[in-house]
Design a protein around this motif. Structure first.
Motif, mmCIF file in Angstrom:
data_model
loop_
_atom_site.group_PDB
_atom_site.id
_atom_site.type_symbol
_atom_site.label_atom_id
_atom_site.label_comp_id
_atom_site.label_asym_id
_atom_site.label_seq_id
_atom_site.Cartn_x
_atom_site.Cartn_y
_atom_site.Cartn_z
ATOM 1 N N GLY A 7 0.708 -1.440 -0.409
ATOM 2 C CA GLY A 7 -0.028 0.236 0.195
ATOM 3 C C GLY A 7 0.985 1.048 0.183
ATOM 4 N N ASP A 8 2.287 0.774 0.413
ATOM 5 C CA ASP A 8 2.869 2.784 0.781
ATOM 6 C C ASP A 8 3.592 2.578 -0.741
ATOM 7 N N VAL A 9 3.761 1.681 -2.243
ATOM 8 C CA VAL A 9 4.538 2.052 -3.335
ATOM 9 C C VAL A 9 3.232 1.956 -4.389
ATOM 10 N N MET A 10 1.967 1.169 -4.425
ATOM 11 C CA MET A 10 1.372 0.814 -5.321
ATOM 12 C C MET A 10 0.475 2.723 -5.907
ATOM 13 N N THR A 11 0.284 2.197 -7.310
ATOM 14 C CA THR A 11 -0.005 2.925 -8.217
ATOM 15 C C THR A 11 -1.906 2.917 -7.289
ATOM 16 N N ARG A 12 -2.498 4.044 -6.867
ATOM 17 C CA ARG A 12 -3.878 4.074 -6.560
ATOM 18 C C ARG A 12 -4.594 4.456 -7.498
ATOM 19 N N GLU A 13 -4.431 5.740 -8.665
ATOM 20 C CA GLU A 13 -5.222 5.364 -9.573
ATOM 21 C C GLU A 13 -5.127 4.365 -11.022
ATOM 22 N N VAL A 14 -6.047 3.687 -11.180
ATOM 23 C CA VAL A 14 -5.530 2.682 -11.405
ATOM 24 C C VAL A 14 -6.445 2.784 -13.325
ATOM 25 N N GLU A 15 -5.971 2.944 -14.520
ATOM 26 C CA GLU A 15 -6.642 2.425 -15.337
ATOM 27 C C GLU A 15 -7.614 1.045 -15.689
ATOM 28 N N THR A 16 -8.410 0.635 -16.117
ATOM 29 C CA THR A 16 -9.298 -0.300 -16.133
ATOM 30 C C THR A 16 -10.023 -0.764 -17.423
ATOM 31 N N VAL A 17 -10.782 -1.666 -17.222
ATOM 32 C CA VAL A 17 -11.254 -2.200 -18.924
ATOM 33 C C VAL A 17 -12.730 -2.988 -18.166
ATOM 34 N N VAL A 18 -13.313 -3.511 -19.167
ATOM 35 C CA VAL A 18 -14.929 -4.228 -18.417
ATOM 36 C C VAL A 18 -14.776 -5.190 -19.475
ATOM 37 N N ALA A 19 -15.091 -6.461 -19.240
ATOM 38 C CA ALA A 19 -15.360 -7.920 -19.809
ATOM 39 C C ALA A 19 -15.672 -7.088 -21.075
ATOM 40 N N GLU A 20 -16.711 -6.392 -21.849
ATOM 41 C CA GLU A 20 -16.653 -5.765 -22.700
ATOM 42 C C GLU A 20 -16.164 -4.764 -23.958
ATOM 43 N N THR A 21 -15.462 -4.777 -23.126
ATOM 44 C CA THR A 21 -14.157 -3.832 -23.919
ATOM 45 C C THR A 21 -13.625 -4.567 -25.298
ATOM 46 N N PRO A 22 -13.393 -3.557 -26.708
ATOM 47 C CA PRO A 22 -13.020 -4.301 -27.211
ATOM 48 C C PRO A 22 -11.546 -4.017 -27.778
ATOM 49 N N TYR A 23 -10.915 -5.038 -28.450
ATOM 50 C CA TYR A 23 -9.343 -4.710 -28.523
ATOM 51 C C TYR A 23 -8.771 -3.806 -28.818
ATOM 52 N N VAL A 123 -3.919 -5.194 -6.655
ATOM 53 C CA VAL A 123 -4.683 -4.814 -4.913
ATOM 54 C C VAL A 123 -5.511 -4.784 -4.647
ATOM 55 N N LEU A 124 -6.376 -5.538 -4.461
ATOM 56 C CA LEU A 124 -7.937 -5.675 -3.284
ATOM 57 C C LEU A 124 -7.773 -5.755 -2.035
ATOM 58 N N ASP A 125 -8.895 -5.003 -1.644
ATOM 59 C CA ASP A 125 -9.166 -4.939 -0.023
ATOM 60 C C ASP A 125 -9.887 -5.297 0.176
ATOM 61 N N ASP A 126 -10.576 -6.300 0.998
ATOM 62 C CA ASP A 126 -10.847 -6.781 1.749
ATOM 63 C C ASP A 126 -11.922 -7.335 1.154
ATOM 64 N N LEU A 127 -13.012 -6.553 0.861
ATOM 65 C CA LEU A 127 -13.548 -6.876 -0.344
ATOM 66 C C LEU A 127 -13.749 -7.231 -1.341
ATOM 67 N N GLY A 128 -12.344 -7.047 -1.554
ATOM 68 C CA GLY A 128 -11.990 -8.222 -2.696
ATOM 69 C C GLY A 128 -12.123 -6.479 -4.054
ATOM 70 N N ARG A 129 -12.408 -5.308 -3.704
ATOM 71 C CA ARG A 129 -12.281 -4.458 -4.968
ATOM 72 C C ARG A 129 -10.768 -4.318 -4.878
ATOM 73 N N LEU A 130 -10.972 -3.645 -5.821
ATOM 74 C CA LEU A 130 -9.681 -3.158 -6.811
ATOM 75 C C LEU A 130 -9.923 -1.696 -6.308
ATOM 76 N N VAL A 131 -8.059 -1.453 -5.617
ATOM 77 C CA VAL A 131 -8.040 -0.334 -4.808
ATOM 78 C C VAL A 131 -6.443 0.305 -5.319
ATOM 79 N N GLY A 132 -5.645 -0.409 -6.104
ATOM 80 C CA GLY A 132 -4.680 0.026 -6.124
ATOM 81 C C GLY A 132 -4.225 -1.351 -7.447
ATOM 82 N N ILE A 133 -2.567 -1.027 -7.554
ATOM 83 C CA ILE A 133 -1.836 -2.251 -8.874
ATOM 84 C C ILE A 133 -0.657 -1.784 -8.649
#
Length: 229
Positions: A7-23, A123-133
């Motif tokens: 948590g001290d070194v991870m990037t918190r603003e993470v670019e993401t996509v969803v399953a339907e995002t095209p190539y 990086v996931l929180d206690d609920l399994g949600r993305l909080v960083g990478i």
């Protein structure tokens, strides 16, 4: 003693996509953000998988011979062939994703990356949600600490706070992350502990423990105790 965590070194603003995002959109994201992979998330920011440059390159590698297929294919080759025809993130991604949590030690994250042969960990929180990478480069950032910062931690946290060593009994020198301990303590166990704890300080590359001791309290028979000169 402060030991750095993911948590001290991870990037918190993470670019993401969803399953339907095209190539093509995934390619645009990677190029625009200058990253080599993106997590694929659902509506609750749970990580479904990761799409990396390697996943996308399968399509480029097979351009021109889409029908190429071997009689005996490895599981990896079959997966690559399937991804070469995929158009959406959900079909391109590698799943399940290898993940970690903010409280994980940097050493544990590094071992996980090495074992799973990945270059980054969502990086996931206690609920399994993305909080960083966290990437390999992020893990190396801790070694950018100055020698003065490292020495301060060894003196204040290890010698004074944990071992209660009086000033002047042990000297600490740090050069490019290499720590040298010298001086004298009453017990060998305290000397050994000082060396081990100094090695756990973030940014330390190596510890040379030259502290002498008066009595070896690590052996069972007190008659065998021999002072160290």
């Amino acid at each position: 003693m402060r030991t750095w965590q993911v948590g001290d070194v991870m990037t918190r603003e993470v670019e993401t996509v969803v399953a339907e995002t095209p190539y093509r959109e995934i390619v645009d994201v990677l190029l625009r953000r200058g990253v080599s992979a993106v997590p694929v998330i659902d509506d609750f920011r749970r990580v479904l998988g990761v799409v990396s440059e390697a996943d996308l390159l399968h399509r480029v590698e097979r351009a021109g011979d889409p029908a190429l297929r071997r009689v005996f294919e490895s599981r990896r080759r079959r997966g690559a062939r399937g991804k070469s025809a995929a158009l959406l993130a959900g079909d391109l991604m590698t799943a399940p994703a290898v993940t970690t949590d903010p409280e994980a030690m940097l050493s544990a994250a590094a071992r996980l990356m090495d074992r799973e042969q990945v270059k980054r960990l969502p990086v996931l929180d206690d609920l399994g949600r993305l909080v960083g990478i966290v990437s390999r480069a992020d893990l190396l950032r801790v070694h950018l600490r100055s020698d003065a910062e490292i020495r301060e931690d060894v003196v204040q946290e290890v010698l004074r706070r944990v071992l209660a060593v009086r000033d002047g009994l042990v000297t600490v020198e740090v050069r490019h992350g290499d720590v040298t301990l010298a001086g004298r303590l009453d017990r060998r166990s305290a000397v050994d502990l000082a060396g081990r704890l100094a090695g756990q300080v973030s940014g330390v590359v190596r510890v040379t423990n030259a502290i002498a001791y008066d009595a070896d309290d690590t052996i069972s028979d007190p008659r065998q105790v021999m002072p160290v000169a």
